[in-house]
Design a protein around this motif. Structure first.
Motif, short mmCIF file in Angstrom:
data_model
loop_
_atom_site.label_atom_id
_atom_site.label_comp_id
_atom_site.label_asym_id
_atom_site.label_seq_id
_atom_site.Cartn_x
_atom_site.Cartn_y
_atom_site.Cartn_z
N LEU A 31 0.83 -1.20 0.00
CA LEU A 31 0.00 0.00 0.00
C LEU A 31 0.87 1.26 0.00
O LEU A 31 0.61 2.20 -0.75
CB LEU A 31 -0.94 0.00 1.20
CG LEU A 31 -1.83 1.22 1.38
CD1 LEU A 31 -2.74 1.45 0.18
CD2 LEU A 31 -2.64 1.09 2.67
N ALA A 32 1.92 1.26 0.80
CA ALA A 32 2.83 2.41 0.86
C ALA A 32 3.51 2.61 -0.50
O ALA A 32 3.64 3.75 -0.98
CB ALA A 32 3.86 2.21 1.96
N GLU A 34 2.40 1.71 -3.47
CA GLU A 34 1.41 2.21 -4.43
C GLU A 34 1.06 3.67 -4.18
O GLU A 34 0.84 4.44 -5.11
CB GLU A 34 0.16 1.34 -4.43
CG GLU A 34 0.39 -0.08 -4.90
CD GLU A 34 0.95 -0.20 -6.32
OE1 GLU A 34 0.87 0.78 -7.10
OE2 GLU A 34 1.46 -1.28 -6.65
N THR A 35 1.04 4.07 -2.90
CA THR A 35 0.78 5.46 -2.57
C THR A 35 1.89 6.35 -3.13
O THR A 35 1.63 7.45 -3.65
CB THR A 35 0.65 5.63 -1.04
OG1 THR A 35 -0.41 4.79 -0.59
CG2 THR A 35 0.35 7.06 -0.66
N GLU A 37 3.54 5.71 -5.80
CA GLU A 37 3.32 5.76 -7.25
C GLU A 37 2.20 6.74 -7.59
O GLU A 37 2.24 7.39 -8.64
CB GLU A 37 3.08 4.36 -7.78
CG GLU A 37 4.35 3.52 -7.71
CD GLU A 37 4.18 2.08 -8.18
OE1 GLU A 37 3.15 1.76 -8.79
OE2 GLU A 37 5.11 1.29 -7.90
N VAL A 38 1.21 6.89 -6.70
CA VAL A 38 0.18 7.91 -6.89
C VAL A 38 0.84 9.29 -6.84
O VAL A 38 0.56 10.16 -7.68
CB VAL A 38 -0.94 7.80 -5.83
CG1 VAL A 38 -1.81 9.05 -5.80
CG2 VAL A 38 -1.79 6.57 -6.08
N ALA A 39 1.73 9.49 -5.88
CA ALA A 39 2.42 10.77 -5.77
C ALA A 39 3.23 11.07 -7.03
O ALA A 39 3.23 12.21 -7.53
CB ALA A 39 3.33 10.77 -4.54
N GLU A 69 -2.91 3.93 -10.88
CA GLU A 69 -2.24 3.88 -9.57
C GLU A 69 -3.26 4.01 -8.44
O GLU A 69 -3.13 3.34 -7.40
CB GLU A 69 -1.16 4.95 -9.47
CG GLU A 69 -0.01 4.80 -10.46
CD GLU A 69 0.69 3.44 -10.42
OE1 GLU A 69 0.58 2.71 -9.39
OE2 GLU A 69 1.35 3.10 -11.41
N LEU A 70 -4.27 4.85 -8.62
CA LEU A 70 -5.33 4.94 -7.61
C LEU A 70 -6.05 3.59 -7.48
O LEU A 70 -6.43 3.18 -6.38
CB LEU A 70 -6.32 6.05 -7.96
CG LEU A 70 -5.81 7.47 -7.75
CD1 LEU A 70 -6.77 8.47 -8.40
CD2 LEU A 70 -5.60 7.78 -6.28
N VAL A 73 -3.96 1.38 -5.28
CA VAL A 73 -4.15 1.73 -3.87
C VAL A 73 -5.47 1.16 -3.39
O VAL A 73 -5.54 0.53 -2.33
CB VAL A 73 -4.10 3.27 -3.67
CG1 VAL A 73 -4.62 3.66 -2.29
CG2 VAL A 73 -2.69 3.79 -3.88
N ASN A 76 -5.39 -2.57 -2.73
CA ASN A 76 -4.73 -2.91 -1.46
C ASN A 76 -5.61 -2.57 -0.27
O ASN A 76 -5.65 -3.32 0.71
CB ASN A 76 -3.37 -2.21 -1.37
CG ASN A 76 -2.32 -2.95 -2.13
OD1 ASN A 76 -1.84 -3.98 -1.70
ND2 ASN A 76 -1.95 -2.44 -3.31
N VAL A 77 -6.33 -1.47 -0.34
CA VAL A 77 -7.26 -1.11 0.74
C VAL A 77 -8.34 -2.18 0.86
O VAL A 77 -8.70 -2.60 1.97
CB VAL A 77 -7.87 0.29 0.51
CG1 VAL A 77 -9.05 0.54 1.45
CG2 VAL A 77 -6.80 1.36 0.68
#
Length: 109
Positions: A31-32, A34-35, A37-39, A69-70, A73, A76-77
């Motif tokens: 999750l971290a 992928e977050t 990669e969103v950034a 990418e969202l 995330v 994973n959530v």
């Protein structure tokens, strides 16, 4: 596809791929990642990328990358929610209620 169908689909897909049973701390690491990669995708949309080892997409390509990418995330959530038998609808409702209670209606801040 509604939320429940999506949550069930993620469960089945991740199980089929052998991704479902990773330790929860490994999942948090995913999750971290992928977050981050969103950034990166947001940075590409907002200020661009200028590293020589990266390609620069147009706005539509960059928006598609952010969408994907969202989704990673969200996947994973969902796996984390499934691990603890929490329905997505319950998450959305709890978040909405928390915000409404924290920031009363009419609050302009």
């Amino acid at each position: 596809m509604d939320m429940r169908e999506f949550q069930e689909w993620i469960e089945a897909y991740y199980r089929n791929r052998g991704w479902h049973d990773f330790d929860i701390f490994v999942r948090i690491g995913f999750l971290a990642e992928e977050t981050g990669e969103v950034a990166r995708a947001i940075r590409a949309l907002e200020i661009g990328r200028d590293r020589p080892d990266e390609t620069t997409g147009n706005d539509e390509e960059n928006k598609q990358a952010l969408t994907e990418e969202l989704g990673d995330v969200l996947g994973n959530v969902v796996v984390i929610a499934n691990q603890y038998n929490i329905e997505l609808e319950d998450i959305f409702t709890a978040h909405k209620d928390k915000l409404l209670n924290r920031y009363q209606a009419g609050d302009s801040k």
